[in-house]
Design an enzyme around this catalytic site. Sequence first.
Site, PDB file in Angstrom:
ATOM      1  N   GLU A 106       0.822  -1.210   0.000  1.00 46.98           N
ATOM      2  CA  GLU A 106       0.000   0.000   0.000  1.00 46.98           C
ATOM      3  C   GLU A 106       0.860   1.264   0.000  1.00 46.98           C
ATOM      4  O   GLU A 106       0.512   2.264  -0.641  1.00 46.98           O
ATOM      5  CB  GLU A 106      -0.940  -0.011   1.202  1.00 46.98           C
ATOM      6  CG  GLU A 106      -1.973  -1.142   1.127  1.00 46.98           C
ATOM      7  CD  GLU A 106      -2.967  -1.113   2.272  1.00 46.98           C
ATOM      8  OE1 GLU A 106      -4.045  -0.514   2.104  1.00 46.98           O
ATOM      9  OE2 GLU A 106      -2.659  -1.678   3.334  1.00 46.98           O
ATOM     10  N   GLU A 126      -1.212 -10.134   4.400  1.00 46.45           N
ATOM     11  CA  GLU A 126      -2.091  -9.974   5.549  1.00 46.45           C
ATOM     12  C   GLU A 126      -3.397 -10.743   5.383  1.00 46.45           C
ATOM     13  O   GLU A 126      -4.140 -10.946   6.343  1.00 46.45           O
ATOM     14  CB  GLU A 126      -2.378  -8.488   5.816  1.00 46.45           C
ATOM     15  CG  GLU A 126      -3.276  -7.791   4.798  1.00 46.45           C
ATOM     16  CD  GLU A 126      -2.505  -7.118   3.685  1.00 46.45           C
ATOM     17  OE1 GLU A 126      -2.721  -5.933   3.439  1.00 46.45           O
ATOM     18  OE2 GLU A 126      -1.674  -7.807   3.046  1.00 46.45           O
TER      19      GLU A 126
END
Length: 250
Positions: A106, A126
């Site tokens: 990100e 994740e």
Amino acid sequence: MSEGLRYERVGAAAVLTIDRQQRRNAIDGATAEQFRQGLSEFESDAEARVLVLTGAGGVAFCAGADLKAMDLDVDHPGGPMGPTRVTPSKPAIAAVEGWCLAGGVELALWCDLRIATTGSTFGLFERRWGVPLVDGGTQRLPRIVGMGRALELILTGRPVEAEEAHRIGLVNEVVPAGKHLDRALELAERIASFPQETMLADRQAAIEGFGLPLVDGIALEHRLGRETLHVAVRGAKQFAEGAGRHGKGV
């Protein structure tokens, strides 16, 4: 900012280096705040024309949020891992070597351009632990690689090696090991050499116009471009006088 994240000026670039090598450059609350401060310093420095974000040590760009610290502020208006809910007013380049995982992806997506070394690996790992993407990944990834590919990466969390990342548009360029920062700084100097008003207006039109209906995007382009026509007149005069022929300077 010497612990967790370093800020330094290199030519026309401001270099932000995540330096938590014992945690594979994972971001904790203190480092996230340093990142926000670093962006603020970059924005206020008129001579710093491009931000370069990288990780120290050569093993990892960033492994995402520090899941041992678990102290990020999910509701911070700027973003949990830093200023990830803010778009910089000037270009940013991610210089990636090694692991770029979870929130690290990100952070790379937060930048305009991504340079990666041949041994780098990207992945939304994740997914395995039920940790959500809350630093802009669900919005920026589809804009960069397309919705179909983005959903595949978001749903499966699979690893993506550098060559595939380049092929699908996740990274702009793959370079030999250890050359990511040099290449990012080279690009930063090239970007910094152009007339800034027009370049920044074109960048703003592309970013802000992406989700608009075409007619509104064209109107935005017209408004922003119209404001920089004085720069175009000056540049056209230089070209007419013989400068920049045959693509020189690009």
